[in-house]
Design an enzyme around this catalytic site. Sequence first.
Site, PDB file in Angstrom:
ATOM      1  N   GLY A   3      -0.349   9.777  -6.432  1.00 20.71           N
ATOM      2  CA  GLY A   3       0.027   8.632  -7.254  1.00 20.71           C
ATOM      3  C   GLY A   3       1.481   8.725  -7.670  1.00 20.71           C
ATOM      4  O   GLY A   3       2.362   8.103  -7.076  1.00 20.71           O
ATOM      5  N   GLY A  31       0.813  -1.216   0.000  1.00 19.06           N
ATOM      6  CA  GLY A  31       0.000   0.000   0.000  1.00 19.06           C
ATOM      7  C   GLY A  31       0.840   1.256   0.000  1.00 19.06           C
ATOM      8  O   GLY A  31       1.297   1.710   1.051  1.00 19.06           O
ATOM      9  N   ALA A  43      10.484  -4.688  -8.282  1.00 18.10           N
ATOM     10  CA  ALA A  43       9.297  -5.067  -9.063  1.00 18.10           C
ATOM     11  C   ALA A  43       9.422  -4.605 -10.516  1.00 18.10           C
ATOM     12  O   ALA A  43       9.057  -5.323 -11.454  1.00 18.10           O
ATOM     13  CB  ALA A  43       8.045  -4.475  -8.424  1.00 18.10           C
ATOM     14  N   GLU A  92       3.739   1.262 -11.234  1.00 19.41           N
ATOM     15  CA  GLU A  92       5.186   1.136 -10.981  1.00 19.41           C
ATOM     16  C   GLU A  92       5.969   2.269 -11.639  1.00 19.41           C
ATOM     17  O   GLU A  92       7.025   2.060 -12.218  1.00 19.41           O
ATOM     18  CB  GLU A  92       5.699  -0.210 -11.505  1.00 19.41           C
ATOM     19  CG  GLU A  92       5.042  -1.390 -10.853  1.00 19.41           C
ATOM     20  CD  GLU A  92       5.732  -1.801  -9.569  1.00 19.41           C
ATOM     21  OE1 GLU A  92       6.827  -1.282  -9.284  1.00 19.41           O
ATOM     22  OE2 GLU A  92       5.163  -2.623  -8.848  1.00 19.41           O
ATOM     23  N   THR A 151       4.767   5.820 -13.920  1.00 26.26           N
ATOM     24  CA  THR A 151       4.223   5.946 -15.279  1.00 26.26           C
ATOM     25  C   THR A 151       5.374   6.117 -16.278  1.00 26.26           C
ATOM     26  O   THR A 151       6.507   6.451 -15.894  1.00 26.26           O
ATOM     27  CB  THR A 151       3.279   7.171 -15.411  1.00 26.26           C
ATOM     28  OG1 THR A 151       4.068   8.358 -15.303  1.00 26.26           O
ATOM     29  CG2 THR A 151       2.191   7.176 -14.334  1.00 26.26           C
TER      30      THR A 151
HETATM   31  P1  FAD Z   1      -1.183  10.553 -11.575  1.00 24.91           P
HETATM   32  O1  FAD Z   1       0.044  10.589 -10.743  1.00 24.91           O
HETATM   33  O2  FAD Z   1      -2.315  11.437 -11.172  1.00 24.91           O
HETATM   34  O3  FAD Z   1      -0.775  10.876 -13.077  1.00 24.91           O
HETATM   35  C1  FAD Z   1      -1.708  11.252 -14.090  1.00 24.91           C
HETATM   36  C2  FAD Z   1      -0.910  11.606 -15.351  1.00 24.91           C
HETATM   37  O4  FAD Z   1      -0.058  12.715 -15.088  1.00 24.91           O
HETATM   38  C3  FAD Z   1      -0.001  10.455 -15.803  1.00 24.91           C
HETATM   39  O5  FAD Z   1       0.001  10.355 -17.197  1.00 24.91           O
HETATM   40  C4  FAD Z   1       1.374  10.879 -15.300  1.00 24.91           C
HETATM   41  O6  FAD Z   1       2.435  10.356 -16.090  1.00 24.91           O
HETATM   42  C5  FAD Z   1       1.277  12.392 -15.438  1.00 24.91           C
HETATM   43  N1  FAD Z   1       2.195  13.096 -14.534  1.00 24.91           N
HETATM   44  C6  FAD Z   1       2.205  13.080 -13.169  1.00 24.91           C
HETATM   45  N2  FAD Z   1       3.213  13.818 -12.707  1.00 24.91           N
HETATM   46  C7  FAD Z   1       3.866  14.318 -13.779  1.00 24.91           C
HETATM   47  C8  FAD Z   1       5.018  15.150 -13.957  1.00 24.91           C
HETATM   48  N3  FAD Z   1       5.732  15.609 -12.923  1.00 24.91           N
HETATM   49  N4  FAD Z   1       5.397  15.471 -15.223  1.00 24.91           N
HETATM   50  C9  FAD Z   1       4.714  14.999 -16.282  1.00 24.91           C
HETATM   51  N5  FAD Z   1       3.623  14.212 -16.188  1.00 24.91           N
HETATM   52  C10 FAD Z   1       3.213  13.870 -14.943  1.00 24.91           C
HETATM   53  N6  FAD Z   1      -0.105   1.260  -6.244  1.00 24.91           N
HETATM   54  C11 FAD Z   1       0.335   0.654  -5.092  1.00 24.91           C
HETATM   55  O7  FAD Z   1       0.800   1.341  -4.171  1.00 24.91           O
HETATM   56  N7  FAD Z   1       0.244  -0.696  -4.924  1.00 24.91           N
HETATM   57  C12 FAD Z   1      -0.279  -1.520  -5.883  1.00 24.91           C
HETATM   58  O8  FAD Z   1      -0.347  -2.738  -5.698  1.00 24.91           O
HETATM   59  C13 FAD Z   1      -0.768  -0.925  -7.098  1.00 24.91           C
HETATM   60  N8  FAD Z   1      -1.390  -1.688  -8.049  1.00 24.91           N
HETATM   61  C14 FAD Z   1      -2.014  -1.070  -9.121  1.00 24.91           C
HETATM   62  C15 FAD Z   1      -2.832  -1.817  -9.979  1.00 24.91           C
HETATM   63  C16 FAD Z   1      -3.506  -1.192 -11.017  1.00 24.91           C
HETATM   64  C17 FAD Z   1      -4.447  -1.994 -11.878  1.00 24.91           C
HETATM   65  C18 FAD Z   1      -3.320   0.197 -11.258  1.00 24.91           C
HETATM   66  C19 FAD Z   1      -4.020   0.895 -12.395  1.00 24.91           C
HETATM   67  C20 FAD Z   1      -2.519   0.932 -10.424  1.00 24.91           C
HETATM   68  C21 FAD Z   1      -1.872   0.328  -9.327  1.00 24.91           C
HETATM   69  N9  FAD Z   1      -1.128   1.085  -8.406  1.00 24.91           N
HETATM   70  C22 FAD Z   1      -0.653   0.494  -7.241  1.00 24.91           C
HETATM   71  C23 FAD Z   1      -1.082   2.553  -8.525  1.00 24.91           C
HETATM   72  C24 FAD Z   1      -0.122   3.074  -9.576  1.00 24.91           C
HETATM   73  O9  FAD Z   1       1.187   2.923  -9.132  1.00 24.91           O
HETATM   74  C25 FAD Z   1      -0.510   4.546  -9.876  1.00 24.91           C
HETATM   75  O10 FAD Z   1      -1.694   4.508 -10.633  1.00 24.91           O
HETATM   76  C26 FAD Z   1       0.594   5.294 -10.605  1.00 24.91           C
HETATM   77  O11 FAD Z   1       1.672   5.543  -9.755  1.00 24.91           O
HETATM   78  C27 FAD Z   1       0.116   6.621 -11.189  1.00 24.91           C
HETATM   79  O12 FAD Z   1      -0.557   7.377 -10.224  1.00 24.91           O
HETATM   80  P2  FAD Z   1      -1.987   8.021 -10.573  1.00 24.91           P
HETATM   81  O13 FAD Z   1      -2.850   6.940 -11.132  1.00 24.91           O
HETATM   82  O14 FAD Z   1      -2.460   8.724  -9.348  1.00 24.91           O
HETATM   83  O15 FAD Z   1      -1.721   9.041 -11.727  1.00 24.91           O
END
Ligand code: FAD
Length: 387
Positions: free
Chosen positions: A136, A129, A245, A366, A368
């Site tokens: 994110g 978690g 990972a 892991e 983006t």
């Molecule tokens: P955001 O951070 O809100 O990003 C949205 C967009 O903005 C993305 O395109 C991103 O690239 C872009 N962006 C953000 N910051 C910047 C920047 N500085 N410059 C340019 N672009 C930017 N998390 C866990 O902790 N444990 C898990 O087991 C886990 N499993 C997952 C399983 C699934 C099916 C999914 C979909 C996600 C999982 N995650 C897990 C979470 C995952 O790691 C996050 O979704 C990921 O880190 C992106 O965060 P966010 O979705 O909040 O997107």
Amino acid sequence: MLDYVELEADLGQEERMVRDTAREFVEEHVKPDIGDHFEAGTFPKELIPEMGELGFYAPNLDGYGLPNLSETAYGLLMQELEAADSGLRSMASVQGALVMYPIHAFGSEEQKDEWLPDLGEGKAVGCFGLTEPEHGSNPSGMETYAEKEGDEYVLNGSKTWITNSPIADVAVVWARDRSAEDSPVRGFLVETERDGVTTNKIDEKLSLRASITGEIGLQNVTIPEENVLPGVSGMKGPLSCLTQARYGIAWGAIGAARDCFETARQYATDREQFGGPIARFQLQQDKLAEMATQITTSQLLAHRLADLKERGDLRPQHVSMAKRNNVRMARDQARIAREMLGGNGITTDYPPMRHMANMETVYTYEGTHDIHTLVLGQDLTGIAAFE
Ligand code: FAD
């Protein structure tokens, strides 16, 4: 199976055995039903202990009944699991790299004895978690916190997008320790049956459907002090798990791409249009040539990463480059394979569209694709474009 530059020749006996065991396992136990699981949004839970028996969780770690395999063997395993489905590889990645690894690296002897054998055998399921609804890509902004009360900690906050949280026995929760100076991030082992823990499932996914994803709600959850991971403090805790990972993902994505390629190659030789197999058209050959080339270059990068990891020279930035490149490659090539299958390509009877949908998650979790680009940008210029 595609191995265009004969990487197999460099594999040791143990590595071939691990690869073959995993390949047989997915052929027999996973591939026949995985399309149905994807459609139904279920994970084949009966496979969890079977995967444990075969040593699929954290096989690159040692002690506690773990096999201490080479990093290449571990990578090949991830590749074969993801050739079946990214949900299956996610199960192994979370259990091994995100739950067992931090306990192994940062846990007390008691924590290791309590959890590693059961997690390794798939008798217990773990989840990781880190991500929160408002944090994110920038997990260091996390709001989940712990406060010390006597010899206990009380946790509050919420995590989301957590693979396996609804079926987990234990969660590695990363939270700010407000009782310590500067509120450092610490890792807490939270048994999910504790009062105040909720793990709602997220049902609306169109990607990674054969994997259970949920939230973790923590409302005044009390855990003993002994449940804190003693060996790490700060963001290097969760980030070091993610490096492990992501290494597996860089390998795994190649498996998904290879499965798309093999499906497309077979389909192109079987499917006839205009009086012969579509494989005789130059346009189709171009797609196969490009797919094979992209897969091969990704394989080379993964094998090099394994060598660097084995001799202790692997940097997180190397892993960022490989995760970023190989997942983008798999995402692109899955779409091309889907296209080569025509109308049949959009069904669950064939794997490319399932892999293509899965890759949207793998591209995002892991770290983006964008964030790994920024990590590389910082490494190459010395200037951070994000902080
Ligand atoms: P955001 O951070 O809100 O990003 C949205 C967009 O903005 C993305 O395109 C991103 O690239 C872009 N962006 C953000 N910051 C910047 C920047 N500085 N410059 C340019 N672009 C930017 N998390 C866990 O902790 N444990 C898990 O087991 C886990 N499993 C997952 C399983 C699934 C099916 C999914 C979909 C996600 C999982 N995650 C897990 C979470 C995952 O790691 C996050 O979704 C990921 O880190 C992106 O965060 P966010 O979705 O909040 O997107």
